[in-house]
Design an enzyme around this catalytic site. Structure first.
Site, PDB file in Angstrom:
ATOM      1  CE  LYS A  37     103.947 -59.000 -17.071  1.00  0.00           C
ATOM      2  NZ  LYS A  37     102.491 -59.225 -17.179  1.00  0.00           N
ATOM      3  CG  ASN A  38     100.154 -60.389 -13.105  1.00  0.00           C
ATOM      4  OD1 ASN A  38     100.552 -59.897 -14.154  1.00  0.00           O
ATOM      5  ND2 ASN A  38      99.890 -61.686 -12.980  1.00  0.00           N
ATOM      6  NE  ARG A  44      94.207 -58.121 -20.928  1.00  0.00           N
ATOM      7  CZ  ARG A  44      93.201 -57.857 -21.751  1.00  0.00           C
ATOM      8  NH1 ARG A  44      93.475 -57.445 -22.973  1.00  0.00           N
ATOM      9  NH2 ARG A  44      91.949 -57.993 -21.373  1.00  0.00           N
ATOM     10  CG  ASP A  56     101.587 -63.025 -22.650  1.00  0.00           C
ATOM     11  OD1 ASP A  56     102.628 -62.671 -23.208  1.00  0.00           O
ATOM     12  OD2 ASP A  56     101.500 -63.280 -21.440  1.00  0.00           O
ATOM     13  CG  ASP A  88      99.670 -65.741 -15.280  1.00  0.00           C
ATOM     14  OD1 ASP A  88      99.114 -65.894 -16.384  1.00  0.00           O
ATOM     15  OD2 ASP A  88      99.750 -64.646 -14.707  1.00  0.00           O
ATOM     16  CG  MET A 124      90.472 -68.703 -16.681  1.00  0.00           C
ATOM     17  SD  MET A 124      91.303 -67.942 -15.281  1.00  0.00           S
ATOM     18  CE  MET A 124      90.885 -66.224 -15.530  1.00  0.00           C
TER      19      MET A 124
END
Length: 435
Positions: free
Chosen positions: A22-23, A97, A121, A320, A342
């Site tokens: 995904k990223n 995002r 998120d 994540d 984070m």
């Protein structure tokens, strides 16, 4: 609002293949805006966030053709810049995002890039300073409308510059790199993110004609070129999904094989799960997890003190997967301190696990101590709501290990990051139903 109904307490068995990352997809898809030539991309995950970005590109005028499952062609030879100033774009751009990463390519190629404050998120503050400070360093003029929460950058021609990033932001680095490849002169980015997905973006751009050196390190040197050409690119498997399946196997005492994981790009992920006592076997390019019928025991540090697992920029442990680690620890032998550095709201889902019977002490917004049950007391089924993608999957894993029938609402959050997760879980024996 969709709901999963889950009958837990059953062992699973079989093999599962991770989706495309995904990223990585969110970066790679934005990069198609850098060239008017054809770009072919393989292994694109069929998930909500990625599909939203593809739809946004289509509205921008990018010609998109689906060749097969996960394989698309993109051609940005007739980009509609007027869409960027429309009310429709202000709605579409807020939907995810990842949309922030269209700004760098648009600025580099067309001299202007706009974006409404993007969504994503609800895991705490996620600043955009790194993105825009980097683009300003390249010579862009920045403006922001507080009333509309709308950002804009403009420049006739970007010029290379030296910059030391305040944070090793993955999306921030990606945005700056995509702008710098078409800038005049040399750009040096120190404290750049160096995640495998960022490396993939740089390798793709180099195949398109960019001149990027230092790929894989935190010091990138980019010599600008006048134009980029087309290419073909294949996504890596999603490391977050791979970690999710490792956690699922341990929590349900299941024997699972995760296929085609690209071991060389997993970094410390297997090692961190092994610290929880989970057996992670390398079989070619697959991961095999045997059934942990006798449970798994958390290691201590060398001096005997309690193990701490924390997130850090690559090659550290990805934030994540901390939610998955936390859930898996609830049934381990021993205790662990989870330190989420984070994001200040990512651990707030633990109250749902406490309701299920987990022994967790939330020390503050960033730290939680987990005292494992060692399977002597199973989690209890309950009704839950998914607050974000990773917490949602963590709760799903908890529900699959719990006694009884659980429900998870707001599963659209899970669908944002996991492709057909209910179908794929049913294929390995999970009792899950989408209502």
């Amino acid at each position: 609002m969709g709901t999963f109904k889950i009958e837990g307490g059953h062992q699973l068995k079989g093999s599962i293949q991770p989706q495309g990352a995904k990223n990585e997809a969110l970066q790679i898809l934005c990069a198609v805006l850098l060239t008017p030539e054809l770009v072919t991309i393989n292994n694109i995950p069929d998930i909500v966030d990625v599909n939203k970005l593809i739809n946004l590109l289509r509205k921008l005028g990018v010609k998109i053709e689906k060749l097969a499952h996960g394989t698309y062609t993109f051609q940005a030879d007739d980009v509609n810049l007027k869409y960027l100033e429309s009310d429709e774009f202000k709605v579409d751009g807020r939907g995810l995002r990842g949309s922030i990463m269209i700004v760098g390519p648009l600025l580099a190629r067309f001299g202007r890039g706009y974006i409404p404050k993007p969504g994503g998120d609800k895991i705490g503050r996620r600043r955009l300073d790194t993105h825009f400070e980097g683009l300003i360093n390249l010579g862009a003029t920045f403006r922001y409308s507080k009333e509309e929460q709308f950002y804009g950058v403009e420049a006739k021609r970007l010029k290379g510059a030296y910059m030391l990033l305040e944070e090793a932001s993955v999306t921030g680095t990606a945005n700056i790199v995509m702008a710098a490849v078409l800038a005049e002169g040399r750009t040096t980015i120190y404290n750049a993110a160096c995640e495998p997905y960022l490396q993939q973006l740089c390798k793709m751009l180099n195949r398109m004609g960019a001149k990027i050196s230092g790929v894989g390190s935190n010091l990138l040197i980019i010599d600008g070129v006048d134009a980029l050409g087309g290419t073909e690119h294949t996504m890596l498997p999603d490391m977050i999904e791979i970690g999710s399946w490792i956690g699922l196997a341990a929590m349900t005492k299941s024997e699972l094989t995760i296929t085609n994981v690209s071991w060389d790009d997993l970094g410390v992920i297997p090692a961190v799960f092994r610290k929880l006592g989970i057996t992670v076997e390398k079989r070619g390019d697959d991961i095999h997890i045997p059934a942990h019928n006798d449970g798994y025991e958390i290691q201590s540090f060398i001096d005997g003190s309690i193990l701490t697992i924390s997130d850090a920029p690559w090659p550290g442990f990805t934030p994540d997967l901390l939610s998955i680690i936390l859930v898996v620890a609830t049934q381990a032998r021993g205790s662990v301190l989870i330190h989420q550095k984070m994001f200040e709201s990512r651990l707030f889902f633990v109250d749902k696990l406490i309701d299920m019977g987990a022994k967790i002490i939330l020390c503050d917004p960033h730290r939680a101590t987990v005292i494992g049950h060692d399977f002597k007391s199973t989690l209890k089924a309950t009704n839950m709501t998914s607050p974000d993608i990773r917490a949602g999957v963590s709760l799903l894993i908890a529900a699959l290990s719990a006694k009884g029938t659980s429900t998870i609402q707001n599963i659209e959050q899970i669908d944002r990051g996991y492709e057909r997760i209910d179908e794929r879980l049913r294929a390995i024996g999970a009792r899950i139903e989408r209502l």
